[in-house]
Scaffold this motif. Sequence first.
Motif, PDB file in Angstrom:
ATOM      1  N   UNK A 293      25.955  89.744  18.975  1.00 48.37           N
ATOM      2  CA  UNK A 293      27.277  89.976  19.140  1.00 48.37           C
ATOM      3  C   UNK A 293      27.609  91.420  19.629  1.00 48.37           C
ATOM      4  N   UNK A 294      26.820  92.464  18.579  1.00 48.38           N
ATOM      5  CA  UNK A 294      26.978  93.928  19.176  1.00 48.38           C
ATOM      6  C   UNK A 294      26.489  94.146  20.398  1.00 48.38           C
ATOM      7  N   UNK A 295      25.149  93.433  20.580  1.00 43.37           N
ATOM      8  CA  UNK A 295      24.690  93.777  22.133  1.00 43.37           C
ATOM      9  C   UNK A 295      25.374  93.182  23.142  1.00 43.37           C
ATOM     10  N   UNK A 296      26.146  91.971  23.092  1.00 43.84           N
ATOM     11  CA  UNK A 296      26.900  91.696  24.089  1.00 43.84           C
ATOM     12  C   UNK A 296      28.239  92.751  24.273  1.00 43.84           C
TER      13      UNK A 296
ATOM     14  N   UNK B 236      36.138  92.229  16.697  1.00 46.45           N
ATOM     15  CA  UNK B 236      35.991  93.732  16.836  1.00 46.45           C
ATOM     16  C   UNK B 236      35.422  93.901  18.023  1.00 46.45           C
ATOM     17  N   UNK B 237      34.294  93.358  18.750  1.00 47.03           N
ATOM     18  CA  UNK B 237      33.471  93.429  19.707  1.00 47.03           C
ATOM     19  C   UNK B 237      34.350  93.369  20.882  1.00 47.03           C
ATOM     20  N   UNK B 238      35.333  92.410  20.910  1.00 48.78           N
ATOM     21  CA  UNK B 238      36.352  92.029  21.967  1.00 48.78           C
ATOM     22  C   UNK B 238      37.444  93.111  21.920  1.00 48.78           C
TER      23      UNK B 238
ATOM     24  N   UNK C 192      23.321  87.020  14.326  1.00 47.39           N
ATOM     25  CA  UNK C 192      24.111  86.743  15.012  1.00 47.39           C
ATOM     26  C   UNK C 192      25.174  88.029  15.273  1.00 47.39           C
ATOM     27  N   UNK C 193      25.131  88.769  14.270  1.00 45.49           N
ATOM     28  CA  UNK C 193      25.729  89.875  14.403  1.00 45.49           C
ATOM     29  C   UNK C 193      25.402  90.968  15.270  1.00 45.49           C
ATOM     30  N   UNK C 194      23.833  91.143  15.569  1.00 49.60           N
ATOM     31  CA  UNK C 194      22.984  91.908  16.401  1.00 49.60           C
ATOM     32  C   UNK C 194      23.244  91.443  17.839  1.00 49.60           C
TER      33      UNK C 194
ATOM     34  N   UNK D 297      30.621  84.671   4.838  1.00 46.16           N
ATOM     35  CA  UNK D 297      29.989  84.969   5.813  1.00 46.16           C
ATOM     36  C   UNK D 297      30.317  84.859   7.183  1.00 46.16           C
ATOM     37  N   UNK D 298      30.866  83.539   7.581  1.00 44.94           N
ATOM     38  CA  UNK D 298      31.496  83.129   8.537  1.00 44.94           C
ATOM     39  C   UNK D 298      32.431  84.123   9.145  1.00 44.94           C
ATOM     40  N   UNK D 299      33.408  84.682   8.035  1.00 46.52           N
ATOM     41  CA  UNK D 299      34.376  85.479   8.648  1.00 46.52           C
ATOM     42  C   UNK D 299      33.909  86.862   8.855  1.00 46.52           C
ATOM     43  N   UNK D 300      32.745  87.177   8.644  1.00 49.10           N
ATOM     44  CA  UNK D 300      32.341  88.310   8.945  1.00 49.10           C
ATOM     45  C   UNK D 300      31.805  88.088  10.460  1.00 49.10           C
ATOM     46  N   UNK D 301      31.333  87.210  10.721  1.00 51.97           N
ATOM     47  CA  UNK D 301      30.866  86.604  12.129  1.00 51.97           C
ATOM     48  C   UNK D 301      31.932  86.843  12.870  1.00 51.97           C
ATOM     49  N   UNK D 302      33.105  86.143  12.529  1.00 55.93           N
ATOM     50  CA  UNK D 302      34.396  86.206  13.209  1.00 55.93           C
ATOM     51  C   UNK D 302      34.798  87.400  13.546  1.00 55.93           C
TER      52      UNK D 302
END
Length: 226
Positions: free
Chosen positions: A24-27, A116-118, A20-22, A106-111
Motif C-alpha cells: 500500500x505504501x509503495x502504491x 492514509x495513502x489515499x 500489505x502495508x508495504x 490488524x485489519x483496521x491497521x491495513x484499512x
Amino acid sequence: MNALFFARHRRLIVKPVLRRLLAIGAIGLVGVAAVFLIDEEQVRSLSSQLPASLRFLPFVMNFLAIGEMTSRALFYHCDLSLLRYPFYRKGTFRHFCIRLYRMTGLNLLIGATLSMAVTIVATAAGGVPATDLVLFWGCAMALSVFFSVHHLFMYYMFQPFTTDLNTKNPYYWFVNMAVSALCGVFLFLPVPPVAFTVVVLALALVYTVAALWLVFRFGSRTFRVR
C-alpha cells in the motif's frame, strides 16, 4: 493460550500484514509521483473520482484482509490439538472474542494505511472535499471490521479445515462465494457515496452482532475437528 499462540507464531500473523502495508505504501508513493507528472486537468479529473471509487473498496478489502490465512494458522498450530478437549470447546465464545479483537486490530491497521495513502495522494493532488475523505475512511474501517468478523465467524461456524490439511465444507465455500459475488455486484451498482457508506456500516454492525450471538449460541457444537 491465545497470547502464547500470537507470540510464538508472530511471523505467520505479522508478516502478511507487513507485506500489505508495504505494498500500500509503495502504491501510495507511485500515486504521489504520478500527481506531479500529469497535467493539472487530469489531476482534478482523478480527484473527482474518489466518491465513485468507494464501490471498489469491498473487493479490495476482501483481498487485503488476513482473516482466512489467520484462521488456517490458528487451526493447524493451535486448535487441531485443543479441540479434542471438552473444556476448550465449551470456551468457544471466549476465545472467539479474543481472536476477533486481535484480527480486527490488524485489519483496521491495513484499512487505515490504505485510507492514509489515499488521503496523502488526494492532498498532493490539491485536495478533495473533506466529506469524500470521511466517507472513504468510514467505509474502509467498516469493511475492515466486516471481513474480520466474516472470516473468523466462518471458521467457527463451519470449521472447514481437516486433519489432512484440506478444506472440506460446502457451506463454507458457498457463503464465501456469496460474499465475493456481493463484492462484485457493488462494482456495477451506481449507489450514491453517502448511501453506500451507510449500507456498509449497517452491514458491518449487523454482521458483528449476529456473529457474536450465533457463536455464543452454537459455537461449542460447530467448532470441532472434522
